[in-house]
Design an enzyme around this catalytic site. Structure first.
Site, PDB file in Angstrom:
ATOM      1  CG  ASP A  60      -2.076  -0.963   1.102  1.00 17.45           C
ATOM      2  OD1 ASP A  60      -2.908  -0.741   0.202  1.00 17.45           O
ATOM      3  OD2 ASP A  60      -2.125  -1.946   1.853  1.00 17.45           O
ATOM      4  CD  GLU A  65      -4.991  11.274   1.800  1.00 21.59           C
ATOM      5  OE1 GLU A  65      -5.647  10.256   1.519  1.00 21.59           O
ATOM      6  OE2 GLU A  65      -5.407  12.406   1.584  1.00 21.59           O
ATOM      7  CG  ASP A  66      -3.692   6.389   4.223  1.00 21.03           C
ATOM      8  OD1 ASP A  66      -4.570   7.215   4.539  1.00 21.03           O
ATOM      9  OD2 ASP A  66      -3.834   5.535   3.331  1.00 21.03           O
ATOM     10  NE  ARG A  85      -0.926   1.797   4.007  1.00 19.17           N
ATOM     11  CZ  ARG A  85      -1.456   2.867   3.430  1.00 19.17           C
ATOM     12  NH1 ARG A  85      -2.754   3.044   3.465  1.00 19.17           N
ATOM     13  NH2 ARG A  85      -0.698   3.759   2.840  1.00 19.17           N
ATOM     14  NE  ARG A 130      -7.145   0.386   7.529  1.00 17.55           N
ATOM     15  CZ  ARG A 130      -6.648   0.475   6.309  1.00 17.55           C
ATOM     16  NH1 ARG A 130      -5.912   1.511   5.961  1.00 17.55           N
ATOM     17  NH2 ARG A 130      -6.895  -0.464   5.414  1.00 17.55           N
ATOM     18  CG  HIS A 160      -9.027   6.503   4.900  1.00 19.43           C
ATOM     19  ND1 HIS A 160      -8.224   6.024   3.890  1.00 19.43           N
ATOM     20  CD2 HIS A 160      -8.479   6.081   6.062  1.00 19.43           C
ATOM     21  CE1 HIS A 160      -7.230   5.317   4.423  1.00 19.43           C
ATOM     22  NE2 HIS A 160      -7.364   5.334   5.726  1.00 19.43           N
ATOM     23  CB  CYS A 247      -4.908   7.588  -1.508  1.00 23.62           C
ATOM     24  SG  CYS A 247      -6.641   7.439  -1.150  1.00 23.62           S
TER      25      CYS A 247
HETATM   26  N1  GLY Z   1      -5.525  -0.318   0.316  1.00 19.76           N
HETATM   27  C1  GLY Z   1      -5.563   0.942   0.943  1.00 19.76           C
HETATM   28  C2  GLY Z   1      -5.558   0.798   2.412  1.00 19.76           C
HETATM   29  O1  GLY Z   1      -6.240  -0.063   2.874  1.00 19.76           O
HETATM   30  O2  GLY Z   1      -4.900   1.458   3.163  1.00 19.76           O
END
Ligand code: GLY
Length: 255
Positions: A60, A65-66, A85, A130, A160, A247
């Site tokens: 990912d 962005e995350d 992640r 998340r 999100h 993203c």
């Molecule tokens: N596949 C994007 C996420 O789940 O963070």
């Protein structure tokens, strides 16, 4: 000057995290081609592109962005909600530390950048699978001293906050009302997605222009009727990995 930080597409993209879409075969070469055109769109809007290499261990990683949220005063390095992640953040922190003081979200907090939408001094934070309460509280404590109002927004049926709402211009939000309680958006004008396009609430604002997926023509027509300037891109392969236009970059306004 504005920099767009991106990350190249991993060869293992098909092993990505998925929450609300069914797993489908992903053509990585096509995803890379689409990602390249996305970067061209960013460059066409005046962004200098800084792209990190793909890391095959992190499917990912392209959804950069995350991993961080950049404010004028500080860059918040997140602690992503998906354990797979979390290692993505360190290379992003290394780049951002050249632009801003960096402050991390610490355990037990979790926060994904896709859950954070800033508009002026208001920061909306999705309460999601998340992003947890500790992550929201830590973000509030980092930002309150800088004069931001941090508001939690519970979301439903989507990954999100920015799946459900993004900013189109100062004071105007693009919203899928089915995925959040729009009373949390008090003080903003709302443009709703076309009901046939529930995934259409994700637009990337660069100054007074927008990058937007070509998959949502009915919603785009609504946006054009509101006088917005839009460049469309095809991110269909990355959409299979539950990614969208916001993203794939972190926008840094250089001071
Ligand atoms: N596949 C994007 C996420 O789940 O963070």
């Amino acid at each position: 000057m504005r920099t767009a930080l991106t990350r190249e597409v991993s060869a293992n993209l098909a092993q990505c995290e998925l929450s609300h879409v069914e797993r489908m075969p992903i053509d990585v070469e096509k995803a890379r081609l689409q990602h390249g055109l996305y970067k061209e769109a960013l460059a066409g809007m005046g962004c200098r592109i800084r792209s990190l290499p793909a890391d095959g261990d992190y499917p990912d990683g392209v959804f950069v962005e995350d991993t961080a949220i950049v404010f004028d005063e500080v860059a918040v390095i997140t602690r992503p909600g998906a354990v797979s992640r979390r290692p993505e953040t360190s290379s992003v922190r290394d780049v951002l530390s050249r632009f801003r003081e960096t402050v991390p979200i610490e355990s037990p907090g979790t926060l994904d950048g896709g859950d954070v939408l800033s508009s002026g001094r208001t920061v909306l934070v999705g309460s999601s699978r998340r992003t947890n309460q500790s992550g929201i509280d830590q973000l509030r404590s980092i930002l309150t001293g800088h004069g931001y109002d941090v508001r939690a927004v519970p979301i439903r049926q989507c990954l999100h906050l920015k799946s459900a709402v993004t900013s189109l211009r100062d004071g105007l939000l693009l919203v899928n009302r089915e995925w959040l309680d729009s009373s949390c958006l008090r003080g903003f004008d709302i443009l709703s997605v076309d009901p046939r396009e529930p995934f259409g609430a994700n637009a990337l604002r660069i100054g007074d222009r927008l990058i937007y997926s070509d998959a949502y023509p009915e919603t785009r027509a609504r946006m054009e009727s509101a006088g917005l300037s839009i460049v469309t891109v095809d991110l269909s392969e990355l959409a299979k990995a539950e990614g969208a236009v916001t993203c794939c970059s972190i926008i840094i306004d250089e001071k």
